[in-house]
Design a protein around this motif. Structure first.
Motif, PDB file in Angstrom:
ATOM      1  N   ARG A 505      -4.733 -11.237  -0.811  1.00 10.86           N
ATOM      2  CA  ARG A 505      -3.797 -10.115  -0.938  1.00 10.86           C
ATOM      3  C   ARG A 505      -2.739 -10.142   0.158  1.00 10.86           C
ATOM      4  O   ARG A 505      -1.560  -9.866  -0.084  1.00 10.86           O
ATOM      5  N   GLN A 508      -0.052 -12.591  -0.541  1.00  8.32           N
ATOM      6  CA  GLN A 508       0.842 -12.142  -1.605  1.00  8.32           C
ATOM      7  C   GLN A 508       1.739 -10.995  -1.151  1.00  8.32           C
ATOM      8  O   GLN A 508       2.924 -10.954  -1.472  1.00  8.32           O
ATOM      9  N   GLN A 509       1.156 -10.045  -0.387  1.00 11.78           N
ATOM     10  CA  GLN A 509       1.873  -8.804  -0.082  1.00 11.78           C
ATOM     11  C   GLN A 509       2.358  -8.698   1.362  1.00 11.78           C
ATOM     12  O   GLN A 509       3.201  -7.856   1.663  1.00 11.78           O
TER      13      GLN A 509
END
Length: 687
Positions: A505, A508-509
């Motif tokens: 995560r 990705q973020q």
């Protein structure tokens, strides 16, 4: 990101600052040319401070260390010759093996703090190495331990009001913190509250930038914060401005506290603190009648002999008025909602001596000069003790020992590095992979390298991996990649707030919010012995501390009840808070930041200046029994008479002594073994 010559890339501010800003790095021809804020970050929203905006000057500074070096001149002179990394690693590990065999591994001491807030760099491979080595342990209490301990005695965990909630407060009290310079995004949130009608009050020893920004500034004598908090409680109880239902349900000891604070009358508290009696009454009424009152507790007031009790006393105010149930109300000392799997990161199981020698970092000068069981080697990283540690002259004498083998890993030839036997070049945070959490907001962030390491510099992870493998330690443990370490750190944390935080995560973020669902019922599950807010603490009583908030005068210092007398050799209280453009000792060697701060000043009250025939702009000597420094006088009424202020940790320069910690004591605080930087007395004269 390293391989892309041009573009804009996400990053994280690595500085020891609560904001932990999301950044964007602008690259042209493989070089970072500009640092801006990331407008997509939910809290920092693209706004960054001047320190980070000029970070490119730090990354590409002409004095940046480029390769390993070995000392060839006397310690402190700064003469070195270039060596290879292989030679450096061999000399370090050979020396560590010899010392361990001859004197025991606890003759070796790491010295580090949070010059870079990346978790892998300061709480990861380094800890593995020193655990496997069996080195002495550094008690890292130089910054926030006194205040955190005082808060935890009251609230159980270092958690409080969420930043986003504070814009809903109608009263914001900033107590002992210069947040304009040290927590700028809390200022942004406070401004939102002010636009809705909130009043901002600053309580501090010094009319700093935050005090100038506030609606109401209340100056007080250094170290008298707990007395003021107790005086406010006296008025709140006496005038019926407390929340009886909240106290009955969520606290223990409120009846004992009610009786205890009777002795802290406004008249007496005014005498102790220098805050007028009518101001105490007005502030108590303002706080007690607020719809939602938020207290932001800064770092400064904990750096006293009574620093832990200062914070504990203030932490009781939201409890007796029920502020914790009001949106935007409550308080913050530090928000430690994020925590990783420290056992997986640090590997304490590697340590064969489970009860090692512990050295408090505030007393490093004293420890280095011990004749019995001396420290024989040090590895210093992410810190500059000759500037940041108290009682600097003793620290310097310790580092000057010819029989002390010292290694320093840093970006620059710091005052400490000049005393090293081996100096190793460190990467900046933009050249390494690391994991970042905030001690204020609720976002975890990932930093991946944006540029290649400058010269032959290596990250802390790389350095301690090399050392561990050269010592013959487990190759699997000391060969882990940063990505593997992050995955380990994020698994099995035992912390519900970390649910759902994964490396995938984060890749990705870039920033992922903590799972804050547990926060809704935090008052029902406080980790105190009673499970409630402890206004009366049996735990403190068992440790020989006052179980109720209590004011005690400073060991070194004065208040209105115990003023300086005609025979006191050092009649002025000396306080050395941060300035606007440095962060601890970082940026102190940057010409641009030095120009922004102009020069190291001593702010002195007109009354105190007149007695010493000091005029604005005079060169002055500031001294006590620990040493002396040379500053330029700035005559101002920014503090009460009897207090002098010198902002910022300046490095010595051109033979001029200007390190403020030359004057500070290595005494430890009332709780948490914290630093007592601001409990120091001095005298001043014209040069």
């Amino acid at each position: 990101m390293i391989d892309q010559e041009n573009g804009v890339f996400p990053a994280v501010c690595p500085l020891d600052c609560p904001d932990t800003c999301g950044l964007l790095l602008h690259k042209e021809d493989g070089k970072i040319v500009k640092v801006t804020g990331n407008p997509d970050h939910p809290i920092t929203k693209g706004a960054i401070c001047n320190k980070v905006r000029n970070m490119t000057e730090r990354v590409y500074h002409p004095e940046r260390l480029q390769y390993p070096m070995k000392r060839v001149g006397p310690k402190g002179e700064g003469k070195f010759e270039r060596i290879s990394w292989d030679e450096a690693i061999q000399e370090i590990t050979t020396t560590f093996k010899d010392l361990s065999a001859t004197y025991g591994p606890d003759s070796i001491l790491p010295y580090s703090f949070y010059g870079n807030m990346g978790i892998l760099g300061v709480d990861g491979m380094d800890r593995r190495f020193f655990n496997a080595l069996g080195a002495s342990v550094l008690e890292q209490t130089i910054c926030n331990s006194a205040g955190n301990t005082g808060w935890k005695y009251t609230m159980g965990a270092n958690r409080g009001t969420l930043p986003e909630e504070t814009e809903h407060a109608d009263l914001i009290v900033v107590w002992g913190g210069n947040i304009v310079s040290t927590n700028m995004h809390q200022v942004v949130l406070a401004e939102k509250a002010r636009k809705k009608g909130a009043k901002i009050v600053v309580i501090d020893v010094h009319r700093n930038r935050t005090a100038q920004w506030a609606d109401w500034f209340i100056p007080l004598y250094p170290g008298t914060d707990s007395a003021l908090a107790l005086g406010l409680m006296h008025v709140l109880f006496e005038q019926g401005l407390t929340d009886e239902a909240f106290m009955q349900k969520y606290t223990v000891g409120h009846e004992a506290l009610r009786e205890h604070v009777r002795r802290y009358t406004p008249e007496r508290v005014a005498r102790i603190t220098g805050v007028p009696e009518e101001t105490i009454l007005e502030l108590a009424q303002l706080y007690g009648n607020a719809q939602a009152a938020y207290i932001h507790i800064g770092n400064g007031l904990q750096h006293h002999d009574n620093g832990g009790m200062n914070v504990r006393s203030i932490a009781c105010l939201p409890a007796i008025t029920g502020q914790w149930l009001k949106r935007g109300g409550g308080a913050v000392r530090t928000n430690s909602y994020a925590s990783t799997n420290s056992n997986a990161l640090e590997r304490p199981d590697l340590r064969h001596n489970q009860e090692p020698r512990v050295v408090n970092m505030n007393r490093i000068g004293e420890a280095l000069l011990e004749a019995e069981q001396p420290i024989r080697a040090m590895l210093v990283y992410c810190s500059n003790p000759l500037v940041v540690a108290p009682d600097t002259e003793r620290v310097e004498r310790g580092f000057a020992r010819e029989d002390l083998f010292t290694v320093v890993h840093d970006l620059f030839m710091t005052d400490t590095a000049k005393y090293a036997d081996i100096v190793l070049p460190a990467t900046s945070s933009f050249e390494a992979t690391d994991l970042y959490t905030s001690y204020w907001h609720q976002y975890v962030q990932l930093q991946e390298p944006v540029i290649a390491p400058i010269g032959e510099s290596k990250s802390n992870v790389e350095l301690f991996s090399l050392l561990g493998q050269a010592m013959g330690y487990d190759a699997d443990i000391f060969g882990e990649t940063p990505e593997q370490m992050i995955e380990d750190a994020l698994q099995d944390t035992g912390n519900p707030y970390m649910n759902g935080i994964t490396l995938e995560r984060l890749k990705q973020q870039r920033f992922v919010k903590l799972d804050m669902s547990a926060h809704a019922s935090f008052l029902e599950h406080l980790p105190t012995p009673s499970g409630k807010i402890e206004l009366y603490s049996e735990q403190m009583e068992q440790k020989g501390l006052p179980p109720l908030p209590t004011y005690s005068a400073l060991v070194e210092g004065f208040d209105g009840e115990n003023p300086a007398g005609p025979n006191d050799a050092y009649p002025l209280m000396f306080v050395s808070p941060p300035n606007h453009n440095f962060l601890n000792s970082s940026f102190g060697n940057s010409a641009k930041h030095q120009r922004l701060e102009k020069m190291p000043l001593l702010q002195i009250h007109p009354e105190d200046a007149a007695r010493r025939e000091v005029q604005d702009g005079d060169a002055v000597i500031v001294w006590n029994e620990r040493g002396r420094i040379e500053l330029t006088a700035k005559v101002t009424d920014a503090m009460l008479p009897g207090t002098v202020i010198s902002q910022g940790l300046w490095w010595d320069s051109d033979g001029k002594k200007q390190r403020s910690n030359t004057l500070t004591s290595n005494r430890l605080s009332d709780m948490g073994n914290g630093a007592t930087f601001f409990s120091a007395t001095v005298e001043v004269k014209r040069q």
